[in-house]
Write a protein that holds these residues in place. Structure first.
Motif, PDB file in Angstrom:
ATOM      1  N   ASN A 295      24.417   5.668  10.434  1.00  7.65           N
ATOM      2  CA  ASN A 295      25.857   5.652  10.173  1.00  7.65           C
ATOM      3  C   ASN A 295      26.049   5.603   8.672  1.00  7.65           C
ATOM      4  N   ARG A 296      27.287   5.622   8.239  1.00  6.22           N
ATOM      5  CA  ARG A 296      27.623   5.407   6.836  1.00  6.22           C
ATOM      6  C   ARG A 296      28.005   3.950   6.668  1.00  6.22           C
ATOM      7  N   PHE A 297      27.655   3.358   5.534  1.00 10.98           N
ATOM      8  CA  PHE A 297      28.090   2.001   5.255  1.00 10.98           C
ATOM      9  C   PHE A 297      29.618   1.974   5.204  1.00 10.98           C
ATOM     10  N   SER A 298      30.222   0.997   5.820  1.00 17.24           N
ATOM     11  CA  SER A 298      31.673   0.805   5.857  1.00 17.24           C
ATOM     12  C   SER A 298      32.402   2.005   6.455  1.00 17.24           C
ATOM     13  N   ALA A 299      31.809   2.641   7.423  1.00 18.22           N
ATOM     14  CA  ALA A 299      32.411   3.830   8.031  1.00 18.22           C
ATOM     15  C   ALA A 299      33.003   3.486   9.395  1.00 18.22           C
ATOM     16  N   SER A 300      33.853   4.368   9.855  1.00 18.58           N
ATOM     17  CA  SER A 300      34.399   4.194  11.194  1.00 18.58           C
ATOM     18  C   SER A 300      33.306   4.471  12.224  1.00 18.58           C
ATOM     19  N   SER A 301      33.507   3.996  13.422  1.00 20.59           N
ATOM     20  CA  SER A 301      32.487   4.155  14.458  1.00 20.59           C
ATOM     21  C   SER A 301      32.309   5.610  14.878  1.00 20.59           C
ATOM     22  N   GLY A 302      33.195   6.494  14.481  1.00 22.19           N
ATOM     23  CA  GLY A 302      33.096   7.897  14.861  1.00 22.19           C
ATOM     24  C   GLY A 302      32.105   8.699  14.044  1.00 22.19           C
ATOM     25  N   GLN A 303      31.458   8.096  13.051  1.00 23.75           N
ATOM     26  CA  GLN A 303      30.540   8.832  12.188  1.00 23.75           C
ATOM     27  C   GLN A 303      29.079   8.483  12.436  1.00 23.75           C
TER      28      GLN A 303
END
Length: 121
Positions: free
Chosen positions: A97-105
């Motif tokens: 995932n991306r740090f501080s990203a929404s769960s959709g990524q």
């Protein structure tokens, strides 16, 4: 195809990276990379990564990685690799995932790796 219009696949990205690996013990590997890329439309941006591989046993490795391979927030990935046949066949699973990203990524990878004998002496 140097005559390709902007936005197509020809000559749209240039990059350079330096890679280094360190083995502080027989069961730990640390990999670092640093570089820069230039993409049409995005401009120049930094490429960077740090990864750790830790062997829990002869057959199981834990993996963790933080990396930046495009403009925006840094990505991370964690996973596990299982050796089924040494130096020939492995299975792995990871979550990223991306740090501080929404769960959709988020992303998940399940795969196998098959290795062959060396082609050259």
């Amino acid at each position: 195809d140097t005559g390709a219009p902007h936005g197509s696949s020809a000559f749209q990205l240039y990059y350079a990276k330096a890679l280094a690996s360190w083995y502080p013990s027989s069961d730990l590997e640390i990999d670092l990379n640093l570089g820069a890329a230039n993409a049409y439309g995005a401009g120049t941006f930094t490429l960077a990564g740090a990864a750790i591989q830790y062997a829990v046993s002869n057959d199981v490795q834990l993996l963790a990685e933080a990396f930046r391979d495009e403009p925006g927030r840094t990505n991370y990935q964690v996973g596990v690799r299982y050796t089924i046949v040494p130096d020939r066949f492995e299975a792995y699973v990871s979550y990223g995932n991306r740090f501080s990203a929404s769960s959709g990524q988020w992303s998940a990878i399940i795969g196998i790796r098959v290795q062959t004998a060396a082609f050259l002496p």
